[in-house]
Motif scaffolding. Sequence first.
Motif, PDB file in Angstrom:
ATOM      1  N   VAL A   1       0.877  -1.167   0.000  1.00  0.00           N
ATOM      2  CA  VAL A   1       0.000   0.000   0.000  1.00  0.00           C
ATOM      3  C   VAL A   1       0.912   1.213   0.000  1.00  0.00           C
ATOM      4  O   VAL A   1       1.775   1.347   0.871  1.00  0.00           O
ATOM      5  N   ILE A   2       0.726   2.070  -0.985  1.00  0.00           N
ATOM      6  CA  ILE A   2       1.550   3.274  -1.101  1.00  0.00           C
ATOM      7  C   ILE A   2       0.619   4.475  -1.016  1.00  0.00           C
ATOM      8  O   ILE A   2      -0.329   4.586  -1.795  1.00  0.00           O
ATOM      9  N   ALA A   3       0.879   5.356  -0.082  1.00  0.00           N
ATOM     10  CA  ALA A   3       0.078   6.571   0.079  1.00  0.00           C
ATOM     11  C   ALA A   3       0.914   7.758  -0.366  1.00  0.00           C
ATOM     12  O   ALA A   3       2.044   7.939   0.090  1.00  0.00           O
ATOM     13  N   LEU A   4       0.357   8.540  -1.272  1.00  0.00           N
ATOM     14  CA  LEU A   4       1.024   9.748  -1.759  1.00  0.00           C
ATOM     15  C   LEU A   4       0.267  10.957  -1.235  1.00  0.00           C
ATOM     16  O   LEU A   4      -0.954  11.027  -1.364  1.00  0.00           O
ATOM     17  N   TYR A   5       0.984  11.870  -0.652  1.00  0.00           N
ATOM     18  CA  TYR A   5       0.390  13.080  -0.103  1.00  0.00           C
ATOM     19  C   TYR A   5       0.905  14.279  -0.876  1.00  0.00           C
ATOM     20  O   TYR A   5       2.090  14.374  -1.162  1.00  0.00           O
ATOM     21  N   GLY A   6       0.000  15.202  -1.182  1.00  0.00           N
ATOM     22  CA  GLY A   6       0.401  16.423  -1.851  1.00  0.00           C
ATOM     23  C   GLY A   6      -0.802  17.118  -2.448  1.00  0.00           C
ATOM     24  O   GLY A   6      -1.833  16.493  -2.700  1.00  0.00           O
ATOM     25  N   GLY A   7      -0.667  18.376  -2.679  1.00  0.00           N
ATOM     26  CA  GLY A   7      -1.753  19.162  -3.252  1.00  0.00           C
ATOM     27  C   GLY A   7      -1.970  18.832  -4.725  1.00  0.00           C
ATOM     28  O   GLY A   7      -1.267  18.006  -5.315  1.00  0.00           O
ATOM     29  N   LEU A   8      -2.956  19.501  -5.289  1.00  0.00           N
ATOM     30  CA  LEU A   8      -3.265  19.322  -6.699  1.00  0.00           C
ATOM     31  C   LEU A   8      -2.052  19.706  -7.536  1.00  0.00           C
ATOM     32  O   LEU A   8      -1.375  20.699  -7.264  1.00  0.00           O
ATOM     33  N   GLY A   9      -1.735  18.892  -8.530  1.00  0.00           N
ATOM     34  CA  GLY A   9      -0.633  19.188  -9.437  1.00  0.00           C
ATOM     35  C   GLY A   9       0.747  18.863  -8.890  1.00  0.00           C
ATOM     36  O   GLY A   9       1.763  19.288  -9.458  1.00  0.00           O
ATOM     37  N   MET A  10       0.826  18.094  -7.821  1.00  0.00           N
ATOM     38  CA  MET A  10       2.125  17.793  -7.199  1.00  0.00           C
ATOM     39  C   MET A  10       2.831  16.589  -7.813  1.00  0.00           C
ATOM     40  O   MET A  10       3.968  16.310  -7.494  1.00  0.00           O
ATOM     41  N   GLY A  11       2.133  15.828  -8.683  1.00  0.00           N
ATOM     42  CA  GLY A  11       2.786  14.712  -9.359  1.00  0.00           C
ATOM     43  C   GLY A  11       2.340  13.330  -8.915  1.00  0.00           C
ATOM     44  O   GLY A  11       2.952  12.331  -9.295  1.00  0.00           O
ATOM     45  N   LYS A  12       1.276  13.262  -8.127  1.00  0.00           N
ATOM     46  CA  LYS A  12       0.817  11.966  -7.638  1.00  0.00           C
ATOM     47  C   LYS A  12       0.387  11.053  -8.784  1.00  0.00           C
ATOM     48  O   LYS A  12       0.724   9.871  -8.805  1.00  0.00           O
ATOM     49  N   THR A  13      -0.327  11.597  -9.750  1.00  0.00           N
ATOM     50  CA  THR A  13      -0.767  10.784 -10.889  1.00  0.00           C
ATOM     51  C   THR A  13       0.404  10.459 -11.802  1.00  0.00           C
ATOM     52  O   THR A  13       0.475   9.354 -12.354  1.00  0.00           O
ATOM     53  N   ALA A  14       1.358  11.350 -11.953  1.00  0.00           N
ATOM     54  CA  ALA A  14       2.557  11.052 -12.747  1.00  0.00           C
ATOM     55  C   ALA A  14       3.309   9.882 -12.121  1.00  0.00           C
ATOM     56  O   ALA A  14       3.745   8.961 -12.817  1.00  0.00           O
ATOM     57  N   PHE A  15       3.449   9.898 -10.807  1.00  0.00           N
ATOM     58  CA  PHE A  15       4.081   8.783 -10.107  1.00  0.00           C
ATOM     59  C   PHE A  15       3.304   7.492 -10.378  1.00  0.00           C
ATOM     60  O   PHE A  15       3.893   6.449 -10.683  1.00  0.00           O
ATOM     61  N   THR A  16       1.980   7.566 -10.277  1.00  0.00           N
ATOM     62  CA  THR A  16       1.140   6.387 -10.480  1.00  0.00           C
ATOM     63  C   THR A  16       1.253   5.868 -11.906  1.00  0.00           C
ATOM     64  O   THR A  16       1.254   4.652 -12.127  1.00  0.00           O
ATOM     65  N   ARG A  17       1.371   6.758 -12.882  1.00  0.00           N
ATOM     66  CA  ARG A  17       1.581   6.330 -14.279  1.00  0.00           C
ATOM     67  C   ARG A  17       2.839   5.478 -14.401  1.00  0.00           C
ATOM     68  O   ARG A  17       2.836   4.407 -15.014  1.00  0.00           O
ATOM     69  N   GLY A  18       3.928   5.945 -13.820  1.00  0.00           N
ATOM     70  CA  GLY A  18       5.173   5.196 -13.864  1.00  0.00           C
ATOM     71  C   GLY A  18       5.086   3.900 -13.085  1.00  0.00           C
ATOM     72  O   GLY A  18       5.553   2.856 -13.538  1.00  0.00           O
ATOM     73  N   PHE A  19       4.460   3.953 -11.922  1.00  0.00           N
ATOM     74  CA  PHE A  19       4.300   2.768 -11.087  1.00  0.00           C
ATOM     75  C   PHE A  19       3.490   1.710 -11.832  1.00  0.00           C
ATOM     76  O   PHE A  19       3.882   0.535 -11.884  1.00  0.00           O
TER      77      PHE A  19
ATOM     78  N   ARG B   1       3.024   1.428 -15.069  1.00  0.00           N
ATOM     79  CA  ARG B   1       3.829   0.950 -16.205  1.00  0.00           C
ATOM     80  C   ARG B   1       4.830  -0.092 -15.732  1.00  0.00           C
ATOM     81  O   ARG B   1       5.054  -1.120 -16.384  1.00  0.00           O
ATOM     82  N   GLY B   2       5.414   0.129 -14.562  1.00  0.00           N
ATOM     83  CA  GLY B   2       6.357  -0.811 -13.988  1.00  0.00           C
ATOM     84  C   GLY B   2       5.727  -2.151 -13.630  1.00  0.00           C
ATOM     85  O   GLY B   2       6.414  -3.151 -13.492  1.00  0.00           O
ATOM     86  N   LEU B   3       4.407  -2.157 -13.492  1.00  0.00           N
ATOM     87  CA  LEU B   3       3.684  -3.400 -13.204  1.00  0.00           C
ATOM     88  C   LEU B   3       2.940  -3.920 -14.426  1.00  0.00           C
ATOM     89  O   LEU B   3       2.028  -4.732 -14.314  1.00  0.00           O
ATOM     90  N   GLY B   4       3.314  -3.424 -15.605  1.00  0.00           N
ATOM     91  CA  GLY B   4       2.769  -3.960 -16.845  1.00  0.00           C
ATOM     92  C   GLY B   4       1.431  -3.416 -17.282  1.00  0.00           C
ATOM     93  O   GLY B   4       0.771  -3.993 -18.142  1.00  0.00           O
ATOM     94  N   VAL B   5       1.000  -2.296 -16.734  1.00  0.00           N
ATOM     95  CA  VAL B   5      -0.276  -1.695 -17.124  1.00  0.00           C
ATOM     96  C   VAL B   5      -0.065  -0.840 -18.369  1.00  0.00           C
ATOM     97  O   VAL B   5       0.805   0.029 -18.383  1.00  0.00           O
ATOM     98  N   ASP B   6      -0.870  -1.095 -19.393  1.00  0.00           N
ATOM     99  CA  ASP B   6      -0.789  -0.319 -20.631  1.00  0.00           C
ATOM    100  C   ASP B   6      -1.885   0.737 -20.738  1.00  0.00           C
ATOM    101  O   ASP B   6      -1.917   1.504 -21.682  1.00  0.00           O
ATOM    102  N   ASP B   7      -2.823   0.757 -19.793  1.00  0.00           N
ATOM    103  CA  ASP B   7      -3.938   1.696 -19.820  1.00  0.00           C
ATOM    104  C   ASP B   7      -3.463   3.137 -19.662  1.00  0.00           C
ATOM    105  O   ASP B   7      -2.374   3.400 -19.147  1.00  0.00           O
ATOM    106  N   ASN B   8      -4.318   4.063 -20.071  1.00  0.00           N
ATOM    107  CA  ASN B   8      -4.075   5.480 -19.844  1.00  0.00           C
ATOM    108  C   ASN B   8      -4.399   5.781 -18.380  1.00  0.00           C
ATOM    109  O   ASN B   8      -5.543   5.668 -17.962  1.00  0.00           O
ATOM    110  N   ILE B   9      -3.414   6.119 -17.602  1.00  0.00           N
ATOM    111  CA  ILE B   9      -3.602   6.384 -16.172  1.00  0.00           C
ATOM    112  C   ILE B   9      -4.059   7.822 -16.001  1.00  0.00           C
ATOM    113  O   ILE B   9      -3.392   8.753 -16.442  1.00  0.00           O
ATOM    114  N   MET B  10      -5.205   7.976 -15.361  1.00  0.00           N
ATOM    115  CA  MET B  10      -5.779   9.304 -15.148  1.00  0.00           C
ATOM    116  C   MET B  10      -6.081   9.494 -13.668  1.00  0.00           C
ATOM    117  O   MET B  10      -6.299   8.522 -12.944  1.00  0.00           O
ATOM    118  N   SER B  11      -6.145  10.728 -13.246  1.00  0.00           N
ATOM    119  CA  SER B  11      -6.493  11.037 -11.869  1.00  0.00           C
ATOM    120  C   SER B  11      -7.924  10.592 -11.586  1.00  0.00           C
ATOM    121  O   SER B  11      -8.828  10.862 -12.373  1.00  0.00           O
TER     122      SER B  11
END
Length: 86
Positions: free
Chosen positions: A28-46, A48-58
């Motif tokens: 379980v990974i919890a990301l804290y930060g305001g809007l636009g801080m990069g939480k979804t960008a991190f999740t996109r990479g994460f 992808r690292g687990l083989g997800v090809d979907d478009n990751i959106m907030s």
Amino acid sequence: MLKINSASTSETEEIGYKLAQKVSNTAVIALYGGLGMGKTAFTRGFARGLGVDDNIMSPTFAIVNEYIGITKIYHFDMYRIQSWED
């Protein structure tokens, strides 16, 4: 708590990708930060690292998005959650 600084969206995605290589499928990974801080960008990479090809959106309006790769990923957005009933 782990704190990592990133200088760009691509760097944030790469951090997520690399972390995905290190965690168990029950992590379980919890990301804290305001809007636009990069939480979804991190999740996109994460994801992808687990083989997800979907478009990751907030999941701001959906509350939770589910992605399937090597394992399931549940991407929650707790921004609008005020109580257990929510």
